[in-house]
Design a protein around this motif. Structure first.
Motif, short mmCIF file in Angstrom:
data_model
loop_
_atom_site.label_atom_id
_atom_site.label_comp_id
_atom_site.label_asym_id
_atom_site.label_seq_id
_atom_site.Cartn_x
_atom_site.Cartn_y
_atom_site.Cartn_z
N LEU A 125 21.88 -18.67 -37.42
CA LEU A 125 22.21 -18.22 -38.78
C LEU A 125 22.08 -19.36 -39.79
O LEU A 125 21.60 -19.15 -40.91
N ILE A 126 22.48 -20.56 -39.40
CA ILE A 126 22.34 -21.72 -40.30
C ILE A 126 20.86 -21.98 -40.59
O ILE A 126 20.46 -22.21 -41.74
N LEU A 127 20.04 -21.94 -39.55
CA LEU A 127 18.60 -22.14 -39.74
C LEU A 127 18.02 -21.04 -40.62
O LEU A 127 17.17 -21.29 -41.49
N SER A 128 18.50 -19.81 -40.44
CA SER A 128 18.02 -18.68 -41.24
C SER A 128 18.39 -18.85 -42.71
O SER A 128 17.61 -18.51 -43.60
N ILE A 129 19.60 -19.35 -42.95
CA ILE A 129 20.04 -19.58 -44.33
C ILE A 129 19.14 -20.60 -45.01
O ILE A 129 18.72 -20.42 -46.16
N ILE A 130 18.84 -21.68 -44.30
CA ILE A 130 17.98 -22.72 -44.87
C ILE A 130 16.60 -22.15 -45.18
O ILE A 130 16.06 -22.34 -46.28
N ILE A 131 16.01 -21.44 -44.23
CA ILE A 131 14.66 -20.90 -44.41
C ILE A 131 14.60 -19.94 -45.58
O ILE A 131 13.63 -19.92 -46.34
N ARG A 132 15.63 -19.14 -45.75
CA ARG A 132 15.57 -18.06 -46.74
C ARG A 132 16.10 -18.44 -48.11
O ARG A 132 15.81 -17.73 -49.09
N LEU A 133 16.87 -19.51 -48.23
CA LEU A 133 17.45 -19.85 -49.53
C LEU A 133 16.83 -21.07 -50.19
O LEU A 133 16.84 -21.17 -51.43
N LEU A 134 16.29 -22.01 -49.42
CA LEU A 134 15.77 -23.23 -50.02
C LEU A 134 14.51 -22.94 -50.83
O LEU A 134 13.61 -22.21 -50.38
N PHE A 135 14.45 -23.48 -52.04
CA PHE A 135 13.31 -23.28 -52.96
C PHE A 135 13.12 -21.80 -53.31
O PHE A 135 11.99 -21.35 -53.53
N LEU A 136 14.21 -21.05 -53.34
CA LEU A 136 14.10 -19.61 -53.57
C LEU A 136 13.64 -19.28 -54.98
O LEU A 136 13.19 -18.17 -55.25
N ASN A 137 13.74 -20.23 -55.89
CA ASN A 137 13.32 -20.01 -57.28
C ASN A 137 11.81 -20.13 -57.47
O ASN A 137 11.30 -19.87 -58.56
N GLY B 41 22.95 -16.78 -63.50
CA GLY B 41 22.08 -16.74 -64.67
C GLY B 41 20.88 -15.86 -64.41
O GLY B 41 20.55 -15.54 -63.26
N VAL B 42 20.19 -15.48 -65.48
CA VAL B 42 19.02 -14.61 -65.35
C VAL B 42 17.81 -15.47 -65.00
O VAL B 42 17.18 -16.06 -65.88
N ASN B 43 17.49 -15.53 -63.74
CA ASN B 43 16.37 -16.35 -63.27
C ASN B 43 15.86 -15.83 -61.94
O ASN B 43 16.42 -14.88 -61.37
N GLU B 44 14.80 -16.46 -61.44
CA GLU B 44 14.16 -16.00 -60.20
C GLU B 44 15.10 -16.13 -59.00
O GLU B 44 15.14 -15.24 -58.14
N PHE B 45 15.84 -17.23 -58.93
CA PHE B 45 16.74 -17.43 -57.79
C PHE B 45 17.77 -16.31 -57.71
O PHE B 45 18.02 -15.77 -56.63
N ALA B 46 18.39 -15.97 -58.83
CA ALA B 46 19.43 -14.95 -58.83
C ALA B 46 18.88 -13.61 -58.38
O ALA B 46 19.55 -12.88 -57.62
N MET B 47 17.68 -13.27 -58.82
CA MET B 47 17.09 -11.98 -58.45
C MET B 47 16.74 -11.94 -56.97
O MET B 47 16.95 -10.93 -56.29
N ARG B 48 16.22 -13.05 -56.44
CA ARG B 48 15.80 -13.08 -55.04
C ARG B 48 16.96 -13.34 -54.09
O ARG B 48 16.83 -13.13 -52.88
N PHE B 49 18.09 -13.80 -54.62
CA PHE B 49 19.24 -14.14 -53.79
C PHE B 49 19.75 -12.91 -53.03
O PHE B 49 20.16 -13.01 -51.87
#
Length: 549
Positions: free
Chosen positions: A23-35, A100-108
């Protein structure tokens, strides 16, 4: 008391340490540079704009805030957006409030659903198979490029996958339970209802699977039991309020949606022929595709209740979309977790328990990393070798070294070397998958980072809220998100309206791609004679911005 709690927590962590690591590895893969990268695909742009509108009125999903009279109900650019249900848009709006209204928030939001889907896959697999198979199922899904890609996009298919897994997990847990309680079936029905509020009828496959499974198990009395009744009542109560509100509040938009779903979508003729989805699965399951194919036949041969259940959800979804004329590659995503559970069982039973074939698993892992690394073009090199490939070779070599030691010493009871080797094999995955400067495996875009965000900000600063923007196909929704201006693409605007709005300067900017600019298009020629090109720093030569004069 605190000491006892701490001890229990440590015991739980120790018991589930492999799952926590996954799960930790999955979090890194899916959240890092999400913007990154900027929004460009149709669906991401639409979803971003609709979610933004819900910040103003959560019960009024709007795509075109200021529609051109007469174009309020065109399907691709409607005023009221009902083509997709509001659940995920509501969650995206909440995310906007937080980040905030940005790419990260939408993809989060899809990213979180993707991460929890891995946990649910583990829990579902444990209902049928042993813990090691469940762990391997979670690992395979966490590294599945198809699932990772859409977990990192502002799409609805990963949340839909989450609700599909959750519905089936709650159902099978209740079905196998000796308890007379109907609570699990109520929760399963609510989950199915939330799935419908995520993507309409695309969410019904869990219910179809449940009915087919009960019939094939010949549990006829269950079909007329209180438990199944509570399931369907929960589905209806979860979805009915929005359906009634939608029809009462937006009757014209609702009728337009029904006409499209009943007439327009079924009559759509796709150029994608038979077995197209089979090819998509082979791509999405790389490098496990050959093993997955074999595992399906293996499961059909074994025919346990778990095999039947997983084959039913995979088969009903796959063949329904395969026979459909309206084909999009991400429609098939919800069956990936179920196929990977079957794959994990086959790998564990046939490969990992056989000493002579364990290298096949290691080679498959290495193959996946090579495949991912080769997808990028990297400007920086190390001794003439791509940096990622260099790290790939080193980590794979170390991993194989540990495996060789394990074979040589034959330490069947000591799994440390093999675990260390496989862990080291993960290194290239993170480096290659999380680098957006050269690798684009997550977000399918038309132009790359070419400055659509810069174009949007420029238009916002040099126009009023009542002004319109025209663009060539594929750009309108993303420009609308960044510019906060009502945007239409050329092909949906009648020529007379198109020319009139430019002549009356109600349209202030037109964005045209290089490819479209070079075509002999009458609308493009009209733009060229009534506007001047604007030079915006940071915008690629593949895009041209014109200001009406």
């Amino acid at each position: 008391m605190e000491s006892l709690f701490t001890e229990q927590l440590k015991a739980k962590i120790k018991e589930h340490k492999e799952l926590l690591l996954i799960l930790i590895l999955s979090i890194i893969i899916r959240l890092l540079f999400l913007n990154r990268p900027e929004l460009q695909s149709r669906d991401e742009g639409v979803h971003a704009v609709v979610a933004q509108s819900l910040l103003i009125n959560p019960l009024k999903p709007i795509l075109i805030a200021n529609p051109i009279p007469g174009l309020e109900n065109i399907r691709e650019f409607p005023h009221i957006f009902l083509e997709k249900p509001p659940l995920i848009f509501w969650l995206m709006a909440v995310s906007y409030k937080i980040f905030g209204v940005n790419e990260f928030a939408m993809r989060f939001v899809p990213a979180v659903f993707g991460i929890i889907s891995i946990l649910l896959t583990y829990m579902l697999a444990k209902q049928f198979f042993e813990k090691k198979i469940a762990l391997l199922s979670a690992l395979l899904l966490s590294l599945c490029q198809f699932h990772v890609k859409y977990s990192r996009q502002g799409m609805l298919d990963v949340p839909l996958t989450f609700f599909s897994i959750l519905t089936l997990f709650l159902f099978i847990k209740g079905f196998n339970s000796k308890s007379s309680s109907s609570m699990l079936f109520v929760l399963a029905g609510i989950s199915q209802g939330l799935g419908i509020l995520t993507k309409w009828h695309a969410a019904i496959f869990p219910t179809v699977t449940i009915l087919l499974f009960v019939c094939l198990q010949k549990k006829w009395e269950f079909l007329f039991s209180r438990k199944i009744a509570f399931y369907f009542i929960s589905v209806v109560l979860s979805t009915l309020p929005w359906l009634v509100y939608m029809y009462v509040s937006f009757p014209e938009a609702t009728r337009a949606l029904l006409l499209f779903e009943l007439g327009g979508r079924p009559s759509y003729v796709s150029s994608r022929g038979p077995f197209w989805y089979f090819g998509m699965l082979m791509w999405g399951l790389t490098p496990w595709a050959p093993i997955t194919l074999i595992s399906v036949f293996y499961s059909a041969w074994k025919r346990s209740s778990g095999d039947l259940f997983l084959l039913l959800i995979s088969g009903t979804t796959f063949f329904t979309f395969e026979l459909s004329s309206y084909k999009l590659y991400f429609y098939i995503l919800p069956i990936i977790p179920f196929l990977l559970i079957l794959t994990a069982r086959f790998i564990y039973k046939i490969i990992l328990l056989k000493e002579k074939t364990i290298l096949l698993f290691a080679v498959s892992l290495i193959g996946s990393f090579v495949y991912i690394s080769l997808k990028g073009v990297f400007p920086n090199t190390l001794f003439g070798i791509d940096q990622l490939l260099f790290l790939l070779i080193v980590s794979a070599g170390v991993g194989l070294y540990y495996i060789a030691i394990w074979f040589y010493e034959n330490k069947m009871n000591n799994s440390y070397p093999i675990k260390s080797g496989l862990l080291l094999l993960l290194i290239p995955l993170f480096i290659s998958n999380l680098t957006f400067t050269g690798v684009d495996i997550y977000t399918e875009v038309s132009y790359g980072d070419v400055g659509i965000k810069e174009i949007g900000f420029y238009i916002e600063n040099h126009s009023s809220e009542d002004d319109y923007v025209f663009s060539t196909p594929g750009l309108g929704w993303s420009i609308m998100f960044y510019a906060k201006r009502s945007t239409y693409e050329f092909h949906v605007v009648p020529r007379e309206i198109f020319e009139n709005y430019i002549l009356t300067k109600q349209v202030k900017f037109i964005v045209i791609s290089e490819e479209f600019l070079s075509s002999a298009n009458q609308k493009v020629n009209f733009v060229l004679t009534h506007s001047v090109e604007v030079n915006i720093p940071g915008v690629s030569p593949s895009l041209h911005v014109f200001s009406v004069v």
